[in-house]
Write a protein that holds these residues in place. Structure first.
Motif, short mmCIF file in Angstrom:
data_model
loop_
_atom_site.label_atom_id
_atom_site.label_comp_id
_atom_site.label_asym_id
_atom_site.label_seq_id
_atom_site.Cartn_x
_atom_site.Cartn_y
_atom_site.Cartn_z
N ALA A 11 26.83 79.45 -19.86
CA ALA A 11 26.41 78.06 -20.05
C ALA A 11 26.99 77.52 -21.34
O ALA A 11 26.89 78.16 -22.39
N PRO A 12 27.61 76.35 -21.31
CA PRO A 12 28.20 75.82 -22.54
C PRO A 12 27.15 75.43 -23.56
O PRO A 12 26.07 74.95 -23.21
N ILE A 13 27.46 75.68 -24.80
CA ILE A 13 26.63 75.22 -25.92
C ILE A 13 27.19 73.89 -26.37
O ILE A 13 28.39 73.75 -26.61
N ARG A 14 26.33 72.89 -26.47
CA ARG A 14 26.77 71.54 -26.83
C ARG A 14 26.59 71.32 -28.33
O ARG A 14 25.48 71.40 -28.84
N LEU A 15 27.70 71.02 -29.00
CA LEU A 15 27.68 70.83 -30.44
C LEU A 15 27.92 69.37 -30.77
O LEU A 15 28.98 68.82 -30.46
N GLN A 26 36.16 69.82 -38.70
CA GLN A 26 35.24 70.81 -39.27
C GLN A 26 34.24 71.31 -38.24
O GLN A 26 33.83 72.49 -38.26
N SER A 27 33.87 70.46 -37.29
CA SER A 27 32.96 70.90 -36.23
C SER A 27 33.64 71.89 -35.30
O SER A 27 32.99 72.82 -34.80
N GLN A 28 34.94 71.71 -35.06
CA GLN A 28 35.64 72.65 -34.20
C GLN A 28 35.67 74.04 -34.81
O GLN A 28 35.58 75.05 -34.09
N ARG A 29 35.78 74.13 -36.12
CA ARG A 29 35.74 75.44 -36.77
C ARG A 29 34.40 76.13 -36.53
O ARG A 29 34.35 77.34 -36.26
N VAL A 30 33.32 75.36 -36.66
CA VAL A 30 32.00 75.93 -36.40
C VAL A 30 31.87 76.31 -34.93
O VAL A 30 31.34 77.38 -34.59
N ALA A 31 32.36 75.45 -34.04
CA ALA A 31 32.30 75.74 -32.61
C ALA A 31 33.02 77.04 -32.27
O ALA A 31 32.53 77.86 -31.49
N ASP A 32 34.18 77.24 -32.88
CA ASP A 32 34.93 78.47 -32.62
C ASP A 32 34.16 79.70 -33.09
O ASP A 32 34.17 80.74 -32.42
N SER A 33 33.49 79.58 -34.23
CA SER A 33 32.70 80.70 -34.74
C SER A 33 31.52 81.01 -33.84
O SER A 33 31.20 82.17 -33.57
N ALA A 35 31.29 80.30 -30.61
CA ALA A 35 31.81 80.83 -29.35
C ALA A 35 32.17 82.31 -29.48
O ALA A 35 31.89 83.12 -28.58
N ALA A 36 32.78 82.67 -30.61
CA ALA A 36 33.18 84.06 -30.81
C ALA A 36 31.98 84.98 -30.90
O ALA A 36 32.05 86.15 -30.48
N ARG A 37 30.85 84.47 -31.43
CA ARG A 37 29.67 85.31 -31.61
C ARG A 37 28.76 85.34 -30.39
O ARG A 37 27.99 86.28 -30.23
N THR A 38 28.78 84.31 -29.57
CA THR A 38 27.87 84.26 -28.42
C THR A 38 28.57 84.61 -27.11
O THR A 38 27.90 84.97 -26.13
N GLY A 39 29.88 84.47 -27.07
CA GLY A 39 30.61 84.67 -25.81
C GLY A 39 30.48 83.50 -24.87
O GLY A 39 30.94 83.56 -23.72
N SER A 40 29.85 82.41 -25.31
CA SER A 40 29.68 81.21 -24.48
C SER A 40 30.65 80.12 -24.94
O SER A 40 30.94 80.01 -26.14
N ALA A 223 13.97 73.45 -34.91
CA ALA A 223 13.28 74.53 -35.62
C ALA A 223 12.95 75.68 -34.68
O ALA A 223 12.82 76.83 -35.12
N SER A 224 12.84 75.39 -33.40
CA SER A 224 12.45 76.40 -32.41
C SER A 224 13.63 77.17 -31.83
O SER A 224 13.45 77.96 -30.89
N VAL A 225 14.83 76.97 -32.35
CA VAL A 225 16.01 77.62 -31.77
C VAL A 225 15.82 79.14 -31.74
O VAL A 225 15.22 79.73 -32.63
N SER A 226 16.33 79.76 -30.67
CA SER A 226 16.17 81.20 -30.53
C SER A 226 17.35 81.77 -29.77
O SER A 226 18.29 81.05 -29.41
N GLY A 227 17.32 83.07 -29.53
CA GLY A 227 18.32 83.70 -28.69
C GLY A 227 19.68 83.84 -29.34
O GLY A 227 19.81 83.85 -30.57
N PRO A 228 20.73 83.92 -28.51
CA PRO A 228 22.08 84.16 -29.02
C PRO A 228 22.56 83.10 -30.01
O PRO A 228 23.28 83.42 -30.96
N LEU A 229 22.18 81.83 -29.80
CA LEU A 229 22.62 80.79 -30.73
C LEU A 229 22.04 81.02 -32.12
O LEU A 229 22.76 80.94 -33.12
N ARG A 230 20.76 81.34 -32.18
CA ARG A 230 20.16 81.61 -33.49
C ARG A 230 20.82 82.81 -34.16
O ARG A 230 21.13 82.77 -35.36
N SER A 231 21.08 83.86 -33.41
CA SER A 231 21.73 85.05 -33.97
C SER A 231 23.13 84.73 -34.46
O SER A 231 23.55 85.19 -35.53
N ALA A 232 23.87 83.91 -33.70
CA ALA A 232 25.21 83.54 -34.10
C ALA A 232 25.19 82.76 -35.41
O ALA A 232 26.02 82.99 -36.30
N LEU A 233 24.24 81.84 -35.54
CA LEU A 233 24.18 81.03 -36.75
C LEU A 233 23.76 81.85 -37.96
O LEU A 233 24.22 81.61 -39.08
#
Length: 329
Positions: A11-15, A26-33, A35-40, A223-233
């Motif tokens: 599922a795509p993550i929307r940034l 600068q947002s693309q750099r964060v998006a790439d990071s 994506a590399a950490r979540t595989g999404s 504030a409630s973010v969880s799962g792979p996105l939170r771990s990636a960040l």
């Protein structure tokens, strides 16, 4: 189930991001990071803000939040899962429903001169026209060179550079006629756009302190973010940068100065010590400054503690007489 907690790795993550070339870069750099950490896959969602649409001086638009409000509203409305801001644009107070989940390693925090004919600030002739939209930079220019004409300036990075160097029409874009002798821009933005080749002088932090948080990005989520996105960040977050910019932003917050105030603050960590310096200017370029240092491990809130010491000294030295500061006491 929210996208940020979905177990579907495809599922795509929307940034969410502003639509300027700099914001997208600068947002693309964060998006790439991410994506590399979540595989999404991560897709950018472009959001228009009042600061992007208006050509009025930033302080007349309300200062803090002018580039932020619409982006945050999109996040709260579920139109995106994560957003990226230039940290210096964020209001200093916490948002009850959001969190800054990552502050990546900071880029160059300095300002730079982009001038015609390769000139430095000191080499500009008397009466030269120098553009900036920042009250802090205006005050610093007047302090350093009170013989210059400081011109209010808005527009994206390419437009500002074009006001100095000119530009030819390309596609549906009109050419820009050079009508300024120089502009003051952030080094980080020029580097992220690959335009640092136009810099004619880097301005040293010690003599030319920059905006709190300059050069840093803020990655914000619910504030409630969880799962792979939170771990990636969590993996993207840079602890030393976070501590440093928290100290700088605490100066703004304690002074109740706002992000458009004529104030510079810079912090860094070296040898386990946090060093923080800040300077408050009047419109005419008068200034007061203060600096303090402490060991990071000696307190649970090093940024806050250092900022309190700096702010107390600034107020004792008369900062409130130079600039409108709500934190004067």
């Amino acid at each position: 189930m929210s996208p940020s907690s979905s177990s579907d790795s495809a599922a795509p993550i929307r940034l969410g991001t502003r639509g300027s070339a700099l914001a997208l870069a600068q947002s693309q750099r964060v998006a790439d990071s991410i994506a590399a950490r979540t595989g999404s896959p991560v897709e950018l969602v472009t959001i228009s803000t009042l600061g992007d649409r208006s050509t009025a001086p930033l302080e007349s638009l309300g200062g803090a939040g002018v580039f932020v409000t619409a982006v945050r509203e999109a996040l709260l409305a579920g139109e995106c899962d994560v957003v990226v801001h230039s940290l210096k644009d964020l209001p200093t107070g916490p948002h009850p429903e959001l969190r800054i989940s990552a502050i990546p390693k900071r880029a160059d925090a300095r300002d730079a001169i982009v001038a015609r004919d390769g000139l430095t600030l000191e080499q500009l002739p008397a009466g030269a026209r120098v553009g900036t939209g920042s009250p802090r930079r205006r005050a610093q220019l007047r302090r350093r060179r009170d013989d210059l004409e400081v011109v209010d300036l808005r527009g994206n990075v390419d437009t500002r550079i074009g006001r100095v160097l000119g530009s030819e029409p390309t596609g549906d874009r009109e050419g820009i006629e050079a009508d300024l002798d120089a502009v003051v821009l952030a080094v980080a933005g020029l580097e992220r756009l690959g335009r640092d080749d136009v810099i004619t002088e880097h301005l040293g932090i010690a003599g030319w302190p920059t905006a709190p948080g300059q050069g840093a990005l803020a990655v914000e989520t619910l504030a409630s973010v969880s799962g792979p996105l939170r771990s990636a960040l969590q993996g993207i977050d840079h602890a030393a940068t976070r501590t440093s910019v928290e100290a700088e932003r605490a100066v703004l917050r304690l002074l109740e100065a706002g992000c458009s105030a004529p104030l510079g603050a810079n912090a860094f960590i070296d040898g386990g010590m946090l060093f923080l310096a800040a300077r408050v200017y009047s419109d005419a370029g008068e200034q007061v400054s203060a600096a303090h240092a402490l060991y990071v491990d000696d307190t649970r809130t090093p940024g806050e503690d250092a900022a309190k010491r700096v702010v107390d000294e600034l107020l004792e030295l008369g900062a409130a007489d130079l600039a409108p500061l709500g934190g004067a006491r």
